[in-house]
Design a protein around this motif. Structure first.
Motif, PDB file in Angstrom:
ATOM      1  N   THR A  40      -1.544  17.762   4.022  1.00 16.13           N
ATOM      2  CA  THR A  40      -1.078  17.893   5.401  1.00 16.13           C
ATOM      3  C   THR A  40      -1.110  16.571   6.150  1.00 16.13           C
ATOM      4  O   THR A  40      -0.121  16.159   6.769  1.00 16.13           O
ATOM      5  N   GLU A  41      -2.246  15.884   6.101  1.00 14.83           N
ATOM      6  CA  GLU A  41      -2.399  14.678   6.900  1.00 14.83           C
ATOM      7  C   GLU A  41      -1.460  13.560   6.440  1.00 14.83           C
ATOM      8  O   GLU A  41      -0.784  12.918   7.254  1.00 14.83           O
ATOM      9  N   ALA A  42      -1.410  13.353   5.117  1.00 20.65           N
ATOM     10  CA  ALA A  42      -0.539  12.283   4.601  1.00 20.65           C
ATOM     11  C   ALA A  42       0.926  12.575   4.912  1.00 20.65           C
ATOM     12  O   ALA A  42       1.694  11.670   5.283  1.00 20.65           O
ATOM     13  N   SER A  43       1.328  13.835   4.768  1.00 16.87           N
ATOM     14  CA  SER A  43       2.721  14.199   5.037  1.00 16.87           C
ATOM     15  C   SER A  43       3.055  14.053   6.513  1.00 16.87           C
ATOM     16  O   SER A  43       4.123  13.528   6.876  1.00 16.87           O
ATOM     17  N   ALA A  44       2.158  14.512   7.370  1.00 13.38           N
ATOM     18  CA  ALA A  44       2.400  14.407   8.810  1.00 13.38           C
ATOM     19  C   ALA A  44       2.488  12.945   9.241  1.00 13.38           C
ATOM     20  O   ALA A  44       3.359  12.571  10.044  1.00 13.38           O
ATOM     21  N   GLU A  45       1.611  12.106   8.707  1.00 13.08           N
ATOM     22  CA  GLU A  45       1.629  10.687   9.054  1.00 13.08           C
ATOM     23  C   GLU A  45       2.955  10.041   8.620  1.00 13.08           C
ATOM     24  O   GLU A  45       3.524   9.225   9.334  1.00 13.08           O
ATOM     25  N   ASP A  56      16.552  11.051  13.014  1.00  7.17           N
ATOM     26  CA  ASP A  56      16.858  12.248  13.807  1.00  7.17           C
ATOM     27  C   ASP A  56      16.310  13.505  13.149  1.00  7.17           C
ATOM     28  O   ASP A  56      16.056  14.503  13.840  1.00  7.17           O
ATOM     29  N   TYR A  57      16.187  13.489  11.814  1.00  7.37           N
ATOM     30  CA  TYR A  57      15.631  14.604  11.050  1.00  7.37           C
ATOM     31  C   TYR A  57      14.734  14.029   9.958  1.00  7.37           C
ATOM     32  O   TYR A  57      14.937  12.899   9.494  1.00  7.37           O
ATOM     33  N   VAL A  58      13.759  14.837   9.513  1.00  2.00           N
ATOM     34  CA  VAL A  58      12.910  14.453   8.384  1.00  2.00           C
ATOM     35  C   VAL A  58      12.829  15.632   7.420  1.00  2.00           C
ATOM     36  O   VAL A  58      12.566  16.769   7.837  1.00  2.00           O
ATOM     37  N   ARG A  59      13.040  15.347   6.149  1.00  2.00           N
ATOM     38  CA  ARG A  59      13.038  16.381   5.113  1.00  2.00           C
ATOM     39  C   ARG A  59      11.775  16.262   4.260  1.00  2.00           C
ATOM     40  O   ARG A  59      11.313  15.159   3.975  1.00  2.00           O
ATOM     41  N   LEU A  60      11.251  17.406   3.852  1.00  2.00           N
ATOM     42  CA  LEU A  60      10.089  17.469   2.965  1.00  2.00           C
ATOM     43  C   LEU A  60      10.391  18.417   1.822  1.00  2.00           C
ATOM     44  O   LEU A  60      11.028  19.461   2.014  1.00  2.00           O
ATOM     45  N   THR A  61       9.916  18.087   0.633  1.00  8.15           N
ATOM     46  CA  THR A  61      10.141  18.979  -0.502  1.00  8.15           C
ATOM     47  C   THR A  61       9.185  20.166  -0.446  1.00  8.15           C
ATOM     48  O   THR A  61       8.065  20.067   0.064  1.00  8.15           O
ATOM     49  N   ALA A  62       9.648  21.291  -0.943  1.00  7.16           N
ATOM     50  CA  ALA A  62       8.801  22.484  -1.046  1.00  7.16           C
ATOM     51  C   ALA A  62       9.070  23.112  -2.405  1.00  7.16           C
ATOM     52  O   ALA A  62       9.968  23.926  -2.565  1.00  7.16           O
ATOM     53  N   GLN A  63       8.266  22.686  -3.403  1.00  9.15           N
ATOM     54  CA  GLN A  63       8.487  23.164  -4.773  1.00  9.15           C
ATOM     55  C   GLN A  63       8.186  24.647  -4.928  1.00  9.15           C
ATOM     56  O   GLN A  63       8.808  25.338  -5.721  1.00  9.15           O
ATOM     57  N   GLY A  64       7.190  25.110  -4.178  1.00  7.27           N
ATOM     58  CA  GLY A  64       6.789  26.500  -4.304  1.00  7.27           C
ATOM     59  C   GLY A  64       6.407  27.090  -2.960  1.00  7.27           C
ATOM     60  O   GLY A  64       6.474  26.426  -1.923  1.00  7.27           O
ATOM     61  N   ALA A  68       5.724  25.417   0.740  1.00  7.24           N
ATOM     62  CA  ALA A  68       6.546  25.880   1.867  1.00  7.24           C
ATOM     63  C   ALA A  68       5.677  26.347   3.027  1.00  7.24           C
ATOM     64  O   ALA A  68       5.939  26.021   4.195  1.00  7.24           O
ATOM     65  N   GLU A  69       4.650  27.102   2.717  1.00  3.38           N
ATOM     66  CA  GLU A  69       3.784  27.608   3.783  1.00  3.38           C
ATOM     67  C   GLU A  69       2.968  26.506   4.439  1.00  3.38           C
ATOM     68  O   GLU A  69       2.617  26.591   5.619  1.00  3.38           O
ATOM     69  N   ASN A  70       2.671  25.442   3.693  1.00  3.31           N
ATOM     70  CA  ASN A  70       1.924  24.334   4.301  1.00  3.31           C
ATOM     71  C   ASN A  70       2.778  23.521   5.253  1.00  3.31           C
ATOM     72  O   ASN A  70       2.254  22.709   6.018  1.00  3.31           O
ATOM     73  N   LEU A  71       4.090  23.732   5.228  1.00  2.62           N
ATOM     74  CA  LEU A  71       4.949  23.067   6.203  1.00  2.62           C
ATOM     75  C   LEU A  71       4.537  23.424   7.633  1.00  2.62           C
ATOM     76  O   LEU A  71       4.708  22.622   8.552  1.00  2.62           O
ATOM     77  N   ARG A  72       3.968  24.617   7.805  1.00  2.00           N
ATOM     78  CA  ARG A  72       3.519  25.022   9.136  1.00  2.00           C
ATOM     79  C   ARG A  72       2.396  24.114   9.633  1.00  2.00           C
ATOM     80  O   ARG A  72       2.378  23.686  10.793  1.00  2.00           O
TER      81      ARG A  72
END
Length: 615
Positions: A40-45, A56-64, A68-72
């Motif tokens: 969470t912290e590394a991705s948010a940073e 304008d947008y940022v994309r993150l991978t969600a393999q499973g 996906a739920e950690n995107l919250r």
């Protein structure tokens, strides 16, 4: 489409959080994190760094589903820090992950090639019409639940077609073609429309700039036939890093932006993602400069098709035109003759006379008033002295003109003298339009004179000339035009580097190969090794193999498919493990990453493609 005058394509508008796309909105810029989405912290940073770089947008991978739920949690941290930039989930192989992500983020990207279909097998299957319809039924069964969730949560969808991951079903009927990419998209698009869902973005991405350009143009034509105008995301996948990545992205993306096509872009570099944003911003800003430019009057030739990969036919003069690769002309008229031995130009323009220091092994182009007929030299004429062409005895004569100079007398001269090669200049803010107008006029008059495209810049930063030159020249080569390039720059960039950029533009446009081509992905949360370090190691061992294309891919999502165009491939199989490919065929699996580069070299040697580097 007007080939000569710039105007944005009018697309429909798609809601994406607080940053709508398409319609009258500006071209949006985006990038993608390469952190572990469960961190969470590394991705948010990293999201915040990308936003602060101007995304304008940022994309993150969600393999499973877990990712996906950690995107919250990531979204909560980002929003808590005061950033409201829309977040996008990138989904492959997992409809359940897409459904989970759609409840959290502002947009979900799905890949038609693997949203329902299995991992590519590259096997040939034969589908009856009934079996094919059954496969479409499977797509509906998986896609409609996602659409229902997106409607409820006001989440947009990107239908993201990748050339490297077309389904076996599409491959069976359409092959590995732009037409297949379009059909892959339309299968999903039709279901979305039938279900009343229209917050859609579409992308047609590949590492091959020719295929990318043609696929996007075919898609637009297909949508127009059906009264559709959804916004488009542009990008060249696996563009690479450094100079090559910037030039290749400028060629592929810039060629479409130049025609007003594209509503959001991502420049995919094998570098930290925040470095992609300034490059993308520069490219968008450069194309935008030509808005409301002075009109260019010309008539499009019916011999030209934006969907064709055919090149304009010309006669041959020396080593220029016909089936010869485009030549490189280096401007050395200021007396600097420092050369890069790996990127030696085909011709050197020396100006008013032949200097003593000019290398005699490379043909020189000299202004006609100073040309004395020396061996391996050729005269250059312009609008003021073109009448002297008839009096001059030379096997190759260069004539430098711009579009306003083109008239009936010039065309008559060109048609009567098959020793002339044109160097076409432009000072128009929409130089692409003027260059096109010149060539279309030649075609309309059945004039098959070879054409060298010339542009003059005044840049001091390498990245700026790479972006501008890539977009300007690449567009024309993807049109199928051009028998040479003459890029001149009045800034502080070394001339030997300018030569290298010209060769790079030709290679990115897929008209001339002069160095090893690396198809390397930009890295994301799926990447299974340190991509930047690995690319450097692979380049260090193989960069002298100028006859090869080598893929360096972080995972199997696009790896084997995109590398079908490569001679050899290095693909992340699992953490710390690498698989090696020859073309699209798996040769060695789960090799330790510590020995993978050495094993790649051995694989190249075993197949007879290795040559020893020169001292």
């Amino acid at each position: 489409m007007n080939y000569f005058n710039y105007k944005r394509r009018q697309s429909s508008e798609t809601r994406i959080g607080n940053t709508p796309l398409g319609g009258n909105n500006p071209v949006r810029v985006q990038s993608m994190t390469n952190t572990n989405t469960n961190d969470t912290e590394a991705s948010a940073e990293q999201v915040i760094r990308i936003v602060e770089a101007g995304a304008d947008y940022v994309r993150l991978t969600a393999q499973g589903v877990r990712e996906a739920e950690n995107l919250r949690n990531i979204k909560d941290v980002v929003r808590g820090r005061g950033y409201d930039t829309p977040l996008i989930a990138d989904i492959h192989f997992n409809p359940r992950a897409a459904e989970a992500a759609a409840k959290i983020v502002e947009k979900v990207r799905v890949n038609p090639g693997n949203f329902v279909d299995r991992v590519k097998t590259f096997e040939t299957f034969e589908y009856t019409d009934e079996e094919y319809a059954q496969e479409i039924g499977k797509i509906r069964a998986k896609l409609i639940p996602l659409l229902d969730i997106c409607k409820e949560h006001k989440t947009a969808i990107r239908i993201g077609v990748n050339h490297g991951s077309l389904s076996d079903r599409i491959m069976s009927r359409y092959g590995d073609t732009p037409e297949g990419m379009v059909e892959s998209c339309m299968e999903f698009l039709h279901i979305c429309i039938e279900e009343g869902f229209r917050d859609i973005v579409i992308s047609m991405k590949t590492s091959n700039t020719v295929v990318m350009s043609k696929a996007v143009r075919l898609l637009i034509a297909r949508m127009e036939q059906e009264g559709l105008s959804f916004p488009l995301h542009l990008g060249v996948t696996e563009a690479g890093d450094g100079e090559d990545g910037r030039i290749k992205s400028a060629v592929g993306i810039g060629s479409l932006l130049a025609d007003g096509i594209g509503d959001t872009i991502r420049v995919s570099l094998s570098e930290d993602p925040e470095y992609e944003i300034p490059v993308a911003r520069k490219l968008v800003a450069y194309i935008k400069e030509r808005e409301n430019h002075p009109e260019i009057v010309a008539e499009a030739s019916d011999r030209f098709s934006p969907f064709s990969t055919d090149r304009r036919e010309t006669y041959v003069v020396g080593n220029i035109g016909g089936d010869n690769v485009p030549v490189v002309i280096s401007d050395r008229s200021q007396g600097n003759f420092e050369l890069n031995s790996h990127f030696l130009p085909d011709y050197i323009y020396v100006g008013k006379e032949l200097p003593v220091a000019a290398p005699r092994a490379i043909p020189s182009i000299i202004d006609i008033d100073g040309w004395k007929g020396e061996k391996n030299t050729y005269p250059l004429f312009d609008r003021s002295n073109r009448n002297k062409i008839k009096e001059t005895d030379a096997v190759v004569k260069f004539l430098r003109l711009s579009y306003p100079d083109l008239n009936k007398d010039v065309i008559a001269l060109l048609k009567n003298d098959k020793s002339i090669v044109l160097i076409i200049d432009t000072q128009h803010v929409n130089g692409i339009g003027e260059h096109r107008a010149f060539v279309h006029t030649l075609m309309n008059n059945d004039c098959d004179t070879p054409v060298i495209f010339g542009r003059r810049y005044a840049e001091n930063e390498a990245e700026d000339i790479q972006i501008k030159g890539g977009a300007d020249f690449g567009t024309l080569y993807l049109d199928g035009f051009g028998n040479g390039i003459m890029l001149q720059n009045d800034g502080e960039i070394p001339l030997k580097n300018i030569d290298a950029y010209m060769f790079g533009i030709l290679q990115a446009s897929r008209v001339r190969t002069s160095k090893t081509e690396y198809i390397s992905c930009p890295s994301c949360g799926r990447t299974l090794f340190d991509l930047q370090t690995t690319v450097a190691l692979v380049k260090g061992a193989t960069s002298h193999l100028t006859h090869l294309k080598i893929g360096v891919m972080g995972c199997i999502v696009n790896g084997p498919g995109e590398m079908a165009d490569a001679d050899y491939g290095y693909v992340g199989a699992e953490k710390g493990k690498i698989s090696l490919y020859k073309k699209k065929h798996l040769i060695e699996k789960n090799i330790s990453s510590e020995e993978a580069v050495e094993r790649l070299v051995q694989l190249i040697k075993d197949n007879g493609d290795w040559v020893e580097p020169e001292d």
